[in-house]
Design an enzyme around this catalytic site. Structure first.
Site, PDB file in Angstrom:
ATOM      1  CE1 TYR A 166      -3.522   2.623   0.591  1.00  0.00           C
ATOM      2  CE2 TYR A 166      -2.458   3.153   2.683  1.00  0.00           C
ATOM      3  CZ  TYR A 166      -3.403   3.440   1.709  1.00  0.00           C
ATOM      4  OH  TYR A 166      -4.212   4.544   1.852  1.00  0.00           O
ATOM      5  CG  ASP A 268       5.810   3.988   0.885  1.00  0.00           C
ATOM      6  OD1 ASP A 268       6.053   4.605   1.943  1.00  0.00           O
ATOM      7  OD2 ASP A 268       4.651   3.715   0.513  1.00  0.00           O
ATOM      8  CE  LYS A 296       1.548   4.925   8.018  1.00  0.00           C
ATOM      9  NZ  LYS A 296       0.154   4.890   8.306  1.00  0.00           N
TER      10      LYS A 296
HETATM   11  C1  LIG Z   1       3.736   2.148   3.250  1.00  0.00           C
HETATM   12  C2  LIG Z   1       2.698   3.231   3.245  1.00  0.00           C
HETATM   13  N1  LIG Z   1       2.785   4.209   2.324  1.00  0.00           N
HETATM   14  C3  LIG Z   1       1.895   5.213   2.278  1.00  0.00           C
HETATM   15  C4  LIG Z   1       0.851   5.264   3.171  1.00  0.00           C
HETATM   16  C5  LIG Z   1      -0.140   6.380   3.103  1.00  0.00           C
HETATM   17  O1  LIG Z   1       0.061   7.251   4.165  1.00  0.00           O
HETATM   18  P1  LIG Z   1      -1.125   8.227   4.634  1.00  0.00           P
HETATM   19  O2  LIG Z   1      -2.157   7.375   5.268  1.00  0.00           O
HETATM   20  O3  LIG Z   1      -0.426   9.168   5.583  1.00  0.00           O
HETATM   21  O4  LIG Z   1      -1.613   8.927   3.414  1.00  0.00           O
HETATM   22  C6  LIG Z   1       0.726   4.276   4.151  1.00  0.00           C
HETATM   23  C7  LIG Z   1      -0.367   4.321   5.140  1.00  0.00           C
HETATM   24  O5  LIG Z   1      -0.571   3.451   5.943  1.00  0.00           O
HETATM   25  C8  LIG Z   1       1.662   3.225   4.182  1.00  0.00           C
HETATM   26  O6  LIG Z   1       1.581   2.227   5.077  1.00  0.00           O
END
Ligand SMILES: Cc1ncc(COP(=O)(O)O)c(C=O)c1O
Length: 458
Positions: A166, A268, A296
């Site tokens: 994700y 990511d 985060k």
């Molecule tokens: C690996 C990863 N990338 C991107 C995101 C998206 O982040 P946000 O919820 O702050 O948009 C998440 C959210 O859980 C994530 O786990």
């Protein structure tokens, strides 16, 4: 990782235990259940975000302090959810409270840069070995900018992503996140499946999905799309299918492959970021990509995001060809919380404490798994970890397909009933540790797990 003789889990018994545990949980959350009905009148589904409505019911939170939270029914929990891993600093950390309080009194938004930026940029450059940074408001925005930056810099459109990861909810990457096993197609050519309705097929046509931990499959995707791939985005350790670690050489192999084909590699690190070590996955696995996406845990609980990249990639932004912009980018409240988090709380020393607790928790869980001969093992790095309910090592998303969600749901119910708050129970979710967690907190997790293990093994 122990791969040994294990018991067969009796799913009928699991079903009975689920009913029992749900029966214990529901009366504890009367106020939450009632409040949601009130909220439903004008808030779609009575919650702010769809995942807050995960079964069996939404739990509304009153407050948090250190490693603990309290819900509106007055139940107290040790928090291992930590807002999907954002609160590695713990709740209401005095340094963050003070930084935010000070900034609130000086104004909360100007859409102009403020003077904490250089300190943060320098700190992130040191941690992640990338020279230039920009800021945004979420992980979604960070990966959106990373994809656009790779496309803009190469003039190419195709992006490679890993099956089962994700990267946020924008249309460029919300494919094959938890894809339906009946629709995923052959492993050598996974279908690019939209995770939600409303994403045009034209976007799917620009994304090629490959399995994690398989360099040959990535090479094949590059070869089949020769001259068309702008870059690849990867979670350096998969964090949304349990914790799946990269095999030795995999990440460096991806970097080399991307460069061989004139493309870029983006990590990511929204979940791994400043959670798995001081310098995130870059430090933990010793590979520097072209782009790092953060969010985060860097923001100490404020909405945040950051994109780090090479000077080459940031040239078009610095030259003004590409406006990487947003009204709330670099918002002073976030920036103040970020500065305090990065420079006062998540210091190098803090990671010694996190690593000690990580070991304590993993040892306790590992011993319970061993004692009850569960078909499971513990995986993780730094503040992030999970129990993976498989007797054989999980290397990629497809290896998780056989894991029964009733079993992970039951484990979640035992934790929740035993005063441990965990993110939604799907088999994908990890725990997060904070700098405010203690051995006693970790022991509560182990004790609940022991009770769960004993119940299914008896
Ligand atoms: C690996 C990863 N990338 C991107 C995101 C998206 O982040 P946000 O919820 O702050 O948009 C998440 C959210 O859980 C994530 O786990």
């Amino acid at each position: 990782m122990a791969v040994r003789e294990s018991i067969d889990i009796d799913l009928e018994k699991v079903g009975q235990l689920v009913t029992e545990q749900e029966g214990l949980l529901e009366p504890k959350h009367r106020a939450s259940i009632e409040y949601r009905e009130t909220a439903r009148r004008h808030v779609a589904g009575g919650v702010a975000s769809s995942w807050q409505a995960s079964p069996p019911h939404a739990i509304f939170i009153e407050r948090g302090e250190g490693s603990h939270i309290w819900d509106i029914d007055g139940n107290e929990y040790v928090d291992f959810h930590l807002g999907y891993g954002a609160m590695v600093v713990g709740h209401a950390h005095p340094a963050i409270v003070e930084a935010v309080r000070r900034q609130v009194g000086r104004g909360t938004h100007f859409a102009q840069p403020t003077r904490d930026l250089d300190v943060i940029g320098e700190n992130l450059s040191e941690r992640f070995s990338l020279p230039l940074w920009r800021f945004c408001n979420s992980g979604t925005e960070a990966t959106l900018e990373a994809v656009r930056l790779m496309r803009a810099s190469t003039g190419r459109d195709v992006i490679l992503k890993i099956e089962g990861t994700y990267h946020g909810h924008h249309d460029s990457l919300m494919f094959s996140v938890i894809p339906d096993p009946d629709l995923i197609g052959p492993r050598e050519h996974p279908v690019t499946l939209p995770q939600v309705p409303g994403i045009p097929q034209a976007f799917a046509d620009l994304v090629r999905v490959v399995p994690f931990n398989d360099l040959a499959a990535a090479r094949q995707a590059f070869e089949e799309n020769r001259g068309a791939v702008a870059g690849m985005i990867v979670e350096p350790a998969m964090m949304n299918a349990g914790v799946i670690l990269p095999e030795p050489g995999y990440l460096q192999g991806l970097a080399d492959l991307c460069h061989e084909f004139g493309a870029y590699l983006a990590f990511d690190e929204v979940k791994t970021g400043v959670a798995v070590s001081y310098g995130g996955a870059v430090e933990a696995f010793g590979v520097v990509p072209d782009i790092v996406c953060l969010a985060k845990a860097i923001g100490g609980g404020t909405p945040c995001g950051a994109i780090g990249a090479t000077e080459e990639l940031y040239r078009i932004v610095v030259d003004g060809e590409y406006d990487m912009a947003g009204t709330f980018n670099g918002n002073p409240l976030t920036i103040a919380a970020m500065r305090a988090s990065l420079t006062q709380v998540l210091t190098k020393d803090a990671y010694d404490g996190l690593s000690h607790l990580d070991g304590y928790l993993k040892d306790g869980l590992g011993a319970a798994i061993e004692r009850h001969r569960l078909p499971a093992y513990v995986s993780g790095v730094g503040a992030k970890g999970s129990v993976i309910y498989s007797a054989t090592p999980v290397r990629e998303y497809r290896d998780t397909i056989g894991i029964d969600e009733q079993v992970t749901y039951l484990a979640w119910l035992f934790q929740q009933n035993g005063g441990v708050f965990k993110s939604p129970w799907s088999k994908q979710e990890t725990w997060t540790l904070s700098v405010r967690h203690s051995e006693e907190d970790a022991q509560r997790y182990v004790d609940n797990f022991e009770a769960f293990a004993a119940a299914i093994a008896s």
